[in-house]
Write a protein that holds these residues in place. Structure first.
Motif, PDB file in Angstrom:
ATOM      1  N   TYR A 118       0.933  -1.201  -0.042  1.00 29.23           N
ATOM      2  CA  TYR A 118      -0.084   0.012  -0.145  1.00 29.23           C
ATOM      3  C   TYR A 118       0.734   1.298  -0.134  1.00 29.23           C
ATOM      4  O   TYR A 118       0.831   2.007  -0.902  1.00 29.23           O
ATOM      5  N   PRO A 123      -0.876   6.389  -5.839  1.00 29.94           N
ATOM      6  CA  PRO A 123      -2.286   6.796  -5.856  1.00 29.94           C
ATOM      7  C   PRO A 123      -3.007   6.540  -7.096  1.00 29.94           C
ATOM      8  O   PRO A 123      -2.409   6.946  -8.173  1.00 29.94           O
ATOM      9  N   GLU A 183      -9.098   0.563  -1.729  1.00 29.98           N
ATOM     10  CA  GLU A 183     -10.278   0.622  -1.957  1.00 29.98           C
ATOM     11  C   GLU A 183     -10.716  -0.196  -3.083  1.00 29.98           C
ATOM     12  O   GLU A 183      -9.798  -0.849  -3.732  1.00 29.98           O
ATOM     13  N   ASP A 184     -12.116  -0.567  -3.287  1.00 27.70           N
ATOM     14  CA  ASP A 184     -12.435  -1.236  -4.506  1.00 27.70           C
ATOM     15  C   ASP A 184     -11.934  -2.574  -4.381  1.00 27.70           C
ATOM     16  O   ASP A 184     -11.460  -3.279  -5.504  1.00 27.70           O
ATOM     17  N   ARG A 265      -7.317  -1.010  -5.102  1.00 30.93           N
ATOM     18  CA  ARG A 265      -6.677   0.341  -5.641  1.00 30.93           C
ATOM     19  C   ARG A 265      -6.411   1.225  -4.747  1.00 30.93           C
ATOM     20  O   ARG A 265      -7.136   1.372  -3.656  1.00 30.93           O
ATOM     21  N   LYS A 266      -5.231   2.000  -4.582  1.00 30.19           N
ATOM     22  CA  LYS A 266      -4.882   3.041  -3.340  1.00 30.19           C
ATOM     23  C   LYS A 266      -5.793   4.380  -3.873  1.00 30.19           C
ATOM     24  O   LYS A 266      -5.795   4.592  -5.007  1.00 30.19           O
ATOM     25  N   PRO A 267      -6.460   4.644  -2.756  1.00 29.77           N
ATOM     26  CA  PRO A 267      -7.096   6.185  -3.123  1.00 29.77           C
ATOM     27  C   PRO A 267      -6.335   7.070  -4.049  1.00 29.77           C
ATOM     28  O   PRO A 267      -5.057   7.138  -3.574  1.00 29.77           O
ATOM     29  N   GLY A 268      -7.170   7.684  -4.691  1.00 25.87           N
ATOM     30  CA  GLY A 268      -6.395   8.880  -5.489  1.00 25.87           C
ATOM     31  C   GLY A 268      -6.954   9.001  -6.869  1.00 25.87           C
ATOM     32  O   GLY A 268      -7.884   8.144  -7.107  1.00 25.87           O
ATOM     33  N   SER A 269      -6.451   9.774  -7.894  1.00 20.98           N
ATOM     34  CA  SER A 269      -7.048   9.927  -9.056  1.00 20.98           C
ATOM     35  C   SER A 269      -6.587   8.750 -10.350  1.00 20.98           C
ATOM     36  O   SER A 269      -5.241   8.529 -10.372  1.00 20.98           O
TER      37      SER A 269
END
Length: 286
Positions: A118, A123, A183-184, A265-269
């Motif tokens: 992680y 991100p 996430e997800d 997925r690591k949070p981010g755009s």
């Protein structure tokens, strides 16, 4: 695990099996179409990393392992390093995609490893863990409890837990990834027959490959597990394996293992157009 020519052949055989299982894909995560940095943990023979370097020419692919057994001739965007992934990571950069497959008898603290993934995932990037869960299942009651593959699977899983690196940990991948902050998080499970008992041609081939892997690799990973957990000698281990080697060839027994794929997925755009970008082998660069 011993690393010799036979084991390298088995690793490459399993690579073919898993690629077939995933529909000629190397992973399931919906990574961005043009990743820049990819990390393969426990790269082994390096075959996954090499295939990824061929498929994603935009990326620098790094494969790490404790054993320097990877080939010298590789794509220009692929390289290998010796590293212990349970120690603090010192790569000095993050990765758009981190992958680990079949970390059997290798990891003592899975939550710590996933936390490291992680921290080192860019991100919006993904980490994906793939692993065989060697618990024998049967859906049609054709396999009694004392069947050789079932007995072997239960014994080796129990031994791994006593020794400290549980083969049952893939069942906890989703929890570890969520705890780390991904996430997800998605978990997908596949069935892998332990022999060529299925009637379907493709599934029959998967079973034939897994049976070969069992016959070829059982001694290697059993010796380590049983000696540490039970103090068994090599002779005791080989005697125990006789029944498994016999019963795994008997097509009346419809046993199978599960192959677990878990990604998050690591949070981010995310970069636009990141979904559905897993490249099928044979269609590189399309």
């Amino acid at each position: 695990m011993p690393i010799d020519e036979e084991e390298l052949d088995r690793i490459d055989l399993k690579h073919r099996l898993y690629t077939m299982l995933l529909g000629e894909k190397l992973f399931l995560a919906p990574i961005q179409p043009n990743p820049q940095r990819i990390l393969d943990l426990g790269t082994g023979s390096g075959i996954w990393a090499i295939d990824m370097a061929d498929a994603y020419t935009s990326a620098e692919v790094l494969g790490v392992d404790l054993a320097p057994i990877q080939p010298q001739w590789v794509p220009s965007n692929c390289r290998f390093e010796i590293d212990d992934v349970e120690e603090p990571w010192t790569y000095g950069r993050t990765f758009d995609f981190i992958h680990a497959r079949d970390f059997l008898f290798s990891i003592l603290d899975w939550q710590n490893l996933v936390n490291s993934c992680y921290e080192n995932t860019t991100p919006g990037g993904y980490t994906e863990l793939q692993c065989l869960l060697p618990e024998a299942h049967c859906d049609d009651d054709s396999t009694p409890a004392d069947q050789g593959v079932r007995e072997f699977s239960e014994k080796v899983c129990d031994a791994s837990e006593i020794a400290g690196w549980s083969l049952r940990e893939p069942k906890n991948y989703k929890k570890y990834m969520e705890n780390a902050g991904f996430e997800d998080v998605t978990e997908v499970r596949y069935k892998i027959p332990t022999s060529s008992w299925p009637k379907d041609k493709r599934t029959k081939m998967l079973g034939a490959l897994e049976m070969q892997s069992l016959l070829q690799g059982a001694s290697a990973f059993s010796l380590r597990a049983f000696s540490r957990a039970y103090g068994w000698t090599q002779t005791q281990t080989e005697m125990f394996l006789l029944k498994m080697r016999h019963d795994v060839r008997d097509l009346r027994y419809h046993t199978y293992y599960q192959f677990i794929v878990c990604y998050g997925r690591k949070p981010g755009s995310l970069i636009p157009g990141a979904s559905d970008s897993a490249v099928s082998l044979g269609h590189h660069g399309e």
